[in-house]
Design a protein around this motif. Structure first.
Motif, PDB file in Angstrom:
ATOM      1  N   ASP A  24       0.822  -1.212   0.000  1.00 11.58           N
ATOM      2  CA  ASP A  24       0.000   0.000   0.000  1.00 11.58           C
ATOM      3  C   ASP A  24       0.851   1.255   0.000  1.00 11.58           C
ATOM      4  OD1 ASP A  24      -2.210  -1.588   0.071  1.00 11.58           O
ATOM      5  OD2 ASP A  24      -2.570  -1.367   2.216  1.00 11.58           O
ATOM      6  N   GLU A  25       2.071   1.154   0.517  1.00 12.78           N
ATOM      7  CA  GLU A  25       2.968   2.304   0.560  1.00 12.78           C
ATOM      8  C   GLU A  25       3.756   2.469  -0.722  1.00 12.78           C
ATOM      9  OE1 GLU A  25       2.968  -0.115   2.941  1.00 12.78           O
ATOM     10  OE2 GLU A  25       1.614   1.012   4.271  1.00 12.78           O
ATOM     11  N   GLY A  26       3.534   1.577  -1.702  1.00 15.70           N
ATOM     12  CA  GLY A  26       4.221   1.697  -2.973  1.00 15.70           C
ATOM     13  C   GLY A  26       5.563   0.982  -3.027  1.00 15.70           C
ATOM     14  N   VAL A  27       5.845   0.104  -2.067  1.00 18.07           N
ATOM     15  CA  VAL A  27       7.119  -0.621  -2.046  1.00 18.07           C
ATOM     16  C   VAL A  27       6.977  -1.914  -2.854  1.00 18.07           C
ATOM     17  CG1 VAL A  27       8.854  -1.723  -0.601  1.00 18.07           C
ATOM     18  CG2 VAL A  27       7.668   0.335   0.214  1.00 18.07           C
ATOM     19  N   PRO A 126       8.152   4.229 -35.545  1.00 19.52           N
ATOM     20  CA  PRO A 126       8.944   3.377 -36.410  1.00 19.52           C
ATOM     21  C   PRO A 126       9.708   2.303 -35.651  1.00 19.52           C
ATOM     22  CG  PRO A 126      10.037   5.489 -36.091  1.00 19.52           C
ATOM     23  CD  PRO A 126       8.704   5.589 -35.423  1.00 19.52           C
ATOM     24  N   ALA A 127       9.991   2.555 -34.389  1.00 24.33           N
ATOM     25  CA  ALA A 127      10.794   1.607 -33.614  1.00 24.33           C
ATOM     26  C   ALA A 127       9.952   1.022 -32.492  1.00 24.33           C
ATOM     27  CB  ALA A 127      12.020   2.295 -33.028  1.00 24.33           C
ATOM     28  N   ARG A 128       9.637  -0.253 -32.572  1.00 25.16           N
ATOM     29  CA  ARG A 128       8.827  -0.885 -31.549  1.00 25.16           C
ATOM     30  C   ARG A 128       9.614  -0.954 -30.245  1.00 25.16           C
ATOM     31  NH1 ARG A 128       6.077  -5.936 -34.862  1.00 25.16           N
ATOM     32  NH2 ARG A 128       4.893  -4.659 -36.324  1.00 25.16           N
ATOM     33  N   GLY A 129       8.900  -0.687 -29.140  1.00 26.07           N
ATOM     34  CA  GLY A 129       9.549  -0.745 -27.850  1.00 26.07           C
ATOM     35  C   GLY A 129      10.421   0.456 -27.570  1.00 26.07           C
ATOM     36  N   ALA A 130      10.288   1.516 -28.356  1.00 28.84           N
ATOM     37  CA  ALA A 130      11.148   2.679 -28.174  1.00 28.84           C
ATOM     38  C   ALA A 130      10.775   3.474 -26.937  1.00 28.84           C
ATOM     39  CB  ALA A 130      11.082   3.575 -29.410  1.00 28.84           C
ATOM     40  N   ARG A 131       9.515   3.309 -26.450  1.00 27.80           N
ATOM     41  CA  ARG A 131       9.087   4.098 -25.302  1.00 27.80           C
ATOM     42  C   ARG A 131       8.642   3.161 -24.184  1.00 27.80           C
ATOM     43  NH1 ARG A 131       4.899   8.521 -27.124  1.00 27.80           N
ATOM     44  NH2 ARG A 131       3.676   6.651 -27.416  1.00 27.80           N
ATOM     45  N   LEU A 132       9.511   2.871 -23.282  1.00 26.79           N
ATOM     46  CA  LEU A 132       9.212   1.982 -22.171  1.00 26.79           C
ATOM     47  C   LEU A 132       8.460   2.754 -21.076  1.00 26.79           C
ATOM     48  CD1 LEU A 132       9.638  -0.820 -20.911  1.00 26.79           C
ATOM     49  CD2 LEU A 132      11.734   0.063 -19.901  1.00 26.79           C
ATOM     50  N   VAL A 133       7.257   2.316 -20.793  1.00 29.89           N
ATOM     51  CA  VAL A 133       6.437   2.984 -19.792  1.00 29.89           C
ATOM     52  C   VAL A 133       6.644   2.294 -18.450  1.00 29.89           C
ATOM     53  CG1 VAL A 133       4.086   3.608 -19.136  1.00 29.89           C
ATOM     54  CG2 VAL A 133       4.740   3.599 -21.535  1.00 29.89           C
ATOM     55  N   ASP A 134       7.048   3.060 -17.468  1.00 26.34           N
ATOM     56  CA  ASP A 134       7.323   2.495 -16.154  1.00 26.34           C
ATOM     57  C   ASP A 134       6.040   2.522 -15.325  1.00 26.34           C
ATOM     58  OD1 ASP A 134       9.964   3.003 -13.695  1.00 26.34           O
ATOM     59  OD2 ASP A 134       8.191   1.737 -13.680  1.00 26.34           O
ATOM     60  N   LEU A 139       2.451   4.453 -10.910  1.00 22.67           N
ATOM     61  CA  LEU A 139       1.639   4.167  -9.739  1.00 22.67           C
ATOM     62  C   LEU A 139       2.144   4.953  -8.538  1.00 22.67           C
ATOM     63  CD1 LEU A 139      -0.567   2.576  -8.240  1.00 22.67           C
ATOM     64  CD2 LEU A 139       1.111   0.734  -7.905  1.00 22.67           C
ATOM     65  N   GLY A 140       3.466   4.983  -8.363  1.00 25.80           N
ATOM     66  CA  GLY A 140       4.035   5.731  -7.249  1.00 25.80           C
ATOM     67  C   GLY A 140       3.706   7.213  -7.320  1.00 25.80           C
ATOM     68  N   ARG A 141       3.780   7.792  -8.504  1.00 27.02           N
ATOM     69  CA  ARG A 141       3.453   9.214  -8.652  1.00 27.02           C
ATOM     70  C   ARG A 141       1.993   9.478  -8.315  1.00 27.02           C
ATOM     71  NH1 ARG A 141       7.150   8.673 -13.115  1.00 27.02           N
ATOM     72  NH2 ARG A 141       5.436   8.032 -14.481  1.00 27.02           N
ATOM     73  N   GLN A 142       1.120   8.575  -8.740  1.00 26.62           N
ATOM     74  CA  GLN A 142      -0.297   8.772  -8.453  1.00 26.62           C
ATOM     75  C   GLN A 142      -0.588   8.648  -6.961  1.00 26.62           C
ATOM     76  OE1 GLN A 142      -2.895   6.411 -10.929  1.00 26.62           O
ATOM     77  NE2 GLN A 142      -1.842   6.982 -12.841  1.00 26.62           N
ATOM     78  N   ALA A 145       0.655  11.769  -5.200  1.00 22.86           N
ATOM     79  CA  ALA A 145      -0.178  12.943  -5.476  1.00 22.86           C
ATOM     80  C   ALA A 145      -1.468  12.895  -4.663  1.00 22.86           C
ATOM     81  CB  ALA A 145      -0.485  13.035  -6.970  1.00 22.86           C
ATOM     82  N   VAL A 146      -2.088  11.717  -4.588  1.00 23.54           N
ATOM     83  CA  VAL A 146      -3.332  11.585  -3.835  1.00 23.54           C
ATOM     84  C   VAL A 146      -3.078  11.738  -2.341  1.00 23.54           C
ATOM     85  CG1 VAL A 146      -5.218  10.014  -3.235  1.00 23.54           C
ATOM     86  CG2 VAL A 146      -4.423  10.162  -5.600  1.00 23.54           C
ATOM     87  N   ALA A 147      -1.990  11.169  -1.851  1.00 24.96           N
ATOM     88  CA  ALA A 147      -1.680  11.278  -0.428  1.00 24.96           C
ATOM     89  C   ALA A 147      -1.466  12.731  -0.010  1.00 24.96           C
ATOM     90  CB  ALA A 147      -0.433  10.450  -0.101  1.00 24.96           C
ATOM     91  N   GLY A 148      -0.955  13.548  -0.923  1.00 25.22           N
ATOM     92  CA  GLY A 148      -0.695  14.942  -0.608  1.00 25.22           C
ATOM     93  C   GLY A 148      -1.873  15.860  -0.849  1.00 25.22           C
ATOM     94  N   ALA A 149      -2.985  15.323  -1.329  1.00 30.69           N
ATOM     95  CA  ALA A 149      -4.158  16.147  -1.618  1.00 30.69           C
ATOM     96  C   ALA A 149      -4.905  16.472  -0.335  1.00 30.69           C
ATOM     97  CB  ALA A 149      -5.078  15.425  -2.596  1.00 30.69           C
ATOM     98  N   ALA A 150      -5.505  17.649  -0.309  1.00 28.71           N
ATOM     99  CA  ALA A 150      -6.249  18.060   0.879  1.00 28.71           C
ATOM    100  C   ALA A 150      -7.468  17.170   1.097  1.00 28.71           C
ATOM    101  CB  ALA A 150      -6.676  19.519   0.728  1.00 28.71           C
ATOM    102  N   SER A 151      -8.080  16.714   0.032  1.00 29.69           N
ATOM    103  CA  SER A 151      -9.265  15.846   0.118  1.00 29.69           C
ATOM    104  C   SER A 151      -8.908  14.463  -0.401  1.00 29.69           C
ATOM    105  CB  SER A 151     -10.417  16.444  -0.689  1.00 29.69           C
ATOM    106  OG  SER A 151     -10.004  16.725  -2.021  1.00 29.69           O
ATOM    107  N   SER A 152      -7.894  13.846   0.183  1.00 36.75           N
ATOM    108  CA  SER A 152      -7.375  12.583  -0.348  1.00 36.75           C
ATOM    109  C   SER A 152      -8.402  11.455  -0.277  1.00 36.75           C
ATOM    110  CB  SER A 152      -6.098  12.178   0.398  1.00 36.75           C
ATOM    111  OG  SER A 152      -6.364  12.026   1.791  1.00 36.75           O
TER     112      SER A 152
END
Length: 574
Positions: A24-27, A126-134, A139-142, A145-152
């Protein structure tokens, strides 16, 4: 509750899958790599622990699992949640909101087949796999962001509801709405005549076309070409600026009746005719493509099938299977009730303590008729400045000051070019560059009177948008929570009752006849739960009209003659 992040394995040529445990803490914890063929079995086994599955697009992953007979209880749709968090005023200043545009800001891909390259490939590049999405990083960023929101707490509820909505959309497409092609074909034959062979118009349409041509004195005009039809009407001496239905109705000419009938039947043939039936109905099921969050307020859209514009004339074809029933429910006057709950207006809440809120307004002595109550209420929500709604606004303001103040404040914020937010935290977009240019030009030293008038018009237009955004968006949040609570209850009932249709404030469940009454009870209980989730102990009642029927046309809902406005600022697809 643990997260299980599901992604394609970019290093395996066989298209393997990676499942990553996350706390739950993102670890990050245990990481499992398997062949794609083993994914359904792994998901079914891990589902026993009731995890929250995390993936980039529900529309890309979940249909594969449904096809294998595997359903999940919870998920976190990274792309849908990214759109909410990134734009939410509650997350202003977070790393996610300040980040430059990325792959996560692009439209939802959907269609599992399109992703066969791997999750991380750019199908257009043109290049498959050129953009690796982490996915883990996103998930960690989201979460941060929610944890820091006033109305989380509210924002977490919105993300859970939005993601559950995506699960429901995929399940409804997989299960399909029961549809009788026999009934549909018989209706089309009665309305249009026999189905034409090898193209061409059905007999009824062709006869009307000939009648229209004769009335106009143009034997070869193409009625399906607005420019041609407009020229023919003008040459016949008709003073018209378009071929729109409302303008044709104002004319006095023999062409009016056959032309209006032609337009109505041509629309039926195009939108829900035999070709539509062949495309969208198979094995006795109508399977449209829903787009959760497809409208900027959070309302759904469709990218195929037109489920959100299903006309009353074809609803008799929606028929329960033998031994099954349809449980159809719609929330009565949902948006006014949501406004009462958001504003805490006790007087409006009292008016809504009955099935018909509009009649409650009449009984409170605020206006004389139910029609006036409806005009006044919808005028407040949608910002009517002329006509009956505007005339009745003073009475409504005196009777419901807190409710009117809420929408008026939202309108004034929009006129200033500010952001407004729904109850759970979905925020409106800022006005576009053209709006900014017009307003700035009017404020400049060289401004002309025309510039000021243009700016006032732009400000009022955007104010009407933000006025409705807060109410329509919050109503969409209530509806998502309603469906999520109902879905949970349906999973606990025998026989496999399941949602098959959703339209803003209406749901339909296909249920075995033996549990249909239990489903009706579950629908009502879910509505009450949705009200508590959003508004706590608010006195507002969310009244429902529930019908247990054999076919959709028997439900008897009173649909408005003119559809209510839908905010389409954003990526709406129909």
């Amino acid at each position: 509750m643990p997260f299980l992040v599901l992604t394609d394995d970019p290093v395996r040529p066989d298209g393997g899958v990676v499942v990553q445990d996350v706390t739950d803490e993102g670890v990050a914890g245990e990481r499992t790599a398997i062949d794609r063929s083993g994914l359904p079995g792994l998901v079914a086994a891990r589902e026993q622990a009731r995890p929250r599955w995390v993936w980039d697009d529900t529309a890309r992953w979940y249909p594969r699992l449904l096809a294998a007979g595997v359903r999940v209880e919870r998920c976190h749709d990274l792309r849908l949640c990214h759109a909410i968090v990134r734009r939410s005023a509650a997350c202003e200043g977070s790393a996610l909101s300040l980040a430059p545009p990325s792959q996560w800001d692009e439209p939802q891909r959907g269609e599992p087949e399109r992703a066969a390259l791997t999750l991380f490939d750019d199908p257009a590049g043109p290049a498959r796999g050129a953009r690796l999405v982490d996915d883990l990083a996103e998930l960690g960023r989201q979460l941060a962001a929610v944890a820091g929101a006033a109305s989380s707490g509210r924002l977490r509820l919105l993300l859970a509801a939005e993601s559950t909505g995506a699960l429901i959309a995929a399940e409804m497409q997989h299960d399909g709405m029961p549809w009788s092609t026999t009934v549909h074909d018989a209706f089309l034959t009665r309305a249009l005549g026999a189905r034409p062979r090898g193209g061409g118009r059905p007999p009824r349409l062709e006869a009307l076309a000939q009648e229209v041509r004769a009335s106009l004195g143009h034997p070869s005009v193409n009625l399906d070409s607005p420019p041609e039809l407009l020229r023919a009407m003008r040459s016949a001496g008709l003073d018209v600026t378009s071929t729109r239905t409302w303008e044709i109705r104002t004319l006095e000419h023999p062409v009016v009746a056959p032309l209006l009938e032609y337009k109505k039947l041509a629309r039926l043939l195009s939108a829900n005719g035999w070709s539509w039936m062949n495309t969208w109905v198979s094995d006795g099921r109508f399977r449209p493509q829903y787009v959760p969050g497809g409208v900027v307020t959070g309302r759904w859209a469709t990218s195929g099938g037109g489920a959100l514009q299903l006309p009353a004339s074809v609803r008799s074809a929606v028929r329960a299977d033998p031994g099954w029933r349809l449980v159809v429910a719609d929330a009565a006057q949902l948006e006014p009730r949501v406004l009462a709950a958001m504003s805490g207006d006790q007087h409006m809440a009292a008016a809504g303590r009955r099935a018909d809120l509009y009649q409650g307004v009449v009984d409170a002595g605020i206006v004389a008729t139910r029609q006036e109550a409806k005009y006044a209420m919808l005028g407040a929500i949608y910002g009517a400045t002329t006509g009956p709604s505007a005339v009745l606004m003073p009475q409504l303001t005196r009777a419901f000051p807190h409710a009117v103040k809420l929408v008026e404040d939202a309108a004034r914020a929009g006129e200033r070019g500010e952001i407004v937010s729904t109850w759970l935290g979905r925020s409106s977009p800022l006005p576009g560059q053209l709006w900014q240019d017009v307003v700035q030009r009017a404020a400049g030293e060289d401004a002309r009177p025309d510039d000021a008038r243009a700016a006032r018009g732009r400000r009022r237009e955007w104010g009407r948008f933000t006025r409705n955004f807060v109410v329509q968006g919050t109503a969409a949040e209530w509806a998502l929570c309603w469906m999520a609570a109902l879905r949970r209850r349906l999973r606990a009932l025998d026989g496999g009752p399941h949602l098959v249709f959703f339209l803003h404030d209406e749901v339909m469940v296909h249920a075995p006849a033996a549990v249909a009454d239990e489903v009706a009870t579950a629908v009502r209980e879910a509505a009450a739960e949705a009200g508590r989730l959003l508004f706590g102990d608010s006195p507002v009642d969310f009244a429902l009209e529930v019908a247990v029927v054999d076919s959709y046309d028997q439900a008897g809902k009173e649909y408005p003659a003119t559809p209510l406005p839908v905010l389409t600022f954003g990526p709406a697809r129909t």
